[in-house]
Design a protein around this motif. Structure first.
Motif, mmCIF file in Angstrom:
data_model
loop_
_atom_site.group_PDB
_atom_site.id
_atom_site.type_symbol
_atom_site.label_atom_id
_atom_site.label_comp_id
_atom_site.label_asym_id
_atom_site.label_seq_id
_atom_site.Cartn_x
_atom_site.Cartn_y
_atom_site.Cartn_z
ATOM 1 N N THR A 28 -7.614 -1.543 -4.213
ATOM 2 C CA THR A 28 -8.514 -0.667 -3.477
ATOM 3 C C THR A 28 -7.928 0.729 -3.468
ATOM 4 O O THR A 28 -6.755 0.915 -3.133
ATOM 5 N N THR A 77 -11.276 -6.301 -8.586
ATOM 6 C CA THR A 77 -10.511 -7.545 -8.495
ATOM 7 C C THR A 77 -10.237 -8.079 -9.894
ATOM 8 O O THR A 77 -11.147 -8.144 -10.726
ATOM 9 N N SER A 131 0.841 -1.191 0.000
ATOM 10 C CA SER A 131 0.000 0.000 0.000
ATOM 11 C C SER A 131 0.876 1.240 0.000
ATOM 12 O O SER A 131 2.038 1.191 0.402
ATOM 13 N N ARG A 134 -13.086 -0.839 -4.893
ATOM 14 C CA ARG A 134 -12.294 -2.069 -4.973
ATOM 15 C C ARG A 134 -12.633 -2.793 -6.274
ATOM 16 O O ARG A 134 -13.787 -3.006 -6.605
ATOM 17 N N TRP A 159 -8.760 4.497 -1.921
ATOM 18 C CA TRP A 159 -9.554 5.312 -1.013
ATOM 19 C C TRP A 159 -9.257 6.771 -1.278
ATOM 20 O O TRP A 159 -8.113 7.153 -1.558
ATOM 21 N N GLN A 205 -6.640 -7.696 -5.597
ATOM 22 C CA GLN A 205 -7.663 -6.702 -5.276
ATOM 23 C C GLN A 205 -6.978 -5.347 -5.228
ATOM 24 O O GLN A 205 -5.992 -5.170 -4.514
ATOM 25 N N SER A 214 -14.201 4.148 -0.744
ATOM 26 C CA SER A 214 -13.185 3.286 -1.344
ATOM 27 C C SER A 214 -13.818 2.555 -2.509
ATOM 28 O O SER A 214 -15.016 2.256 -2.517
#
Length: 156
Positions: free
Chosen positions: A91, A139, A19, A137, A93, A89, A135
């Motif tokens: 994500t 995949t 991240s 997300r 935000w 995944q 957020s």
């Protein structure tokens, strides 16, 4: 560059993640680079197959989602990549509480096709309202290559 503390986390319960926070002044290319570096490390350090198609699609999705965060939200955005069971995944935000609206396909509309593209290439897509902001997300399967070639692997 991304903030301090970025990077790949160790394998815990079969999940590999990375991240980073990206400030408003940072380029969207930095987020794409982070995603590409993460996928390359998956291959090199964990021996996971990542197809050329998946590599390109992950970079595209990260680019589209971070672009939207830059365009519609003030402040930084956070990008998290997490791999589990052969899929990644993504994500993103941001601090904007308004949820994005996915418009109906329109070949004559100029711009605002990013979420359409993301939804078309992903296995799943989800938007969540968070205590602060939202957020998104998406995949993608890592070894999803119609030609069967795996990026970074020699086929014999």
């Amino acid at each position: 560059m991304a903030e301090q503390g970025e990077g790949q986390e160790p394998l815990v319960d079969g999940v590999i993640s990375a991240s980073a926070a990206f400030e408003q002044g940072q380029s969207i290319a930095a987020a794409r680079d982070m995603a590409r570096d993460f996928l390359i490390a998956l291959q090199r350090d964990h021996g996971l197959p990542v197809s050329e198609r998946a590599m390109g699609m992950v970079e595209l999705v990260v680019s589209e989602l971070v672009t939207n965060a830059r365009k519609y939200a003030a402040g930084p955005c956070l990008v998290q990549l997490e791999v589990c069971e052969g899929a990644v995944q993504i994500t993103v935000w941001d601090s904007e509480p308004r949820l994005p609206t996915v418009q109906a396909p329109d070949p004559y509309r100029i711009g605002q096709h990013g979420l359409e593209i993301v939804m078309a290439v992903c296995r799943s897509f989800e938007i969540r309202r968070e205590p602060v902001g939202k957020s998104i997300r998406a995949t993608l399967v890592l070894a999803d290559d119609p030609g069967g070639d795996v990026a970074g692997r020699q086929l014999m």
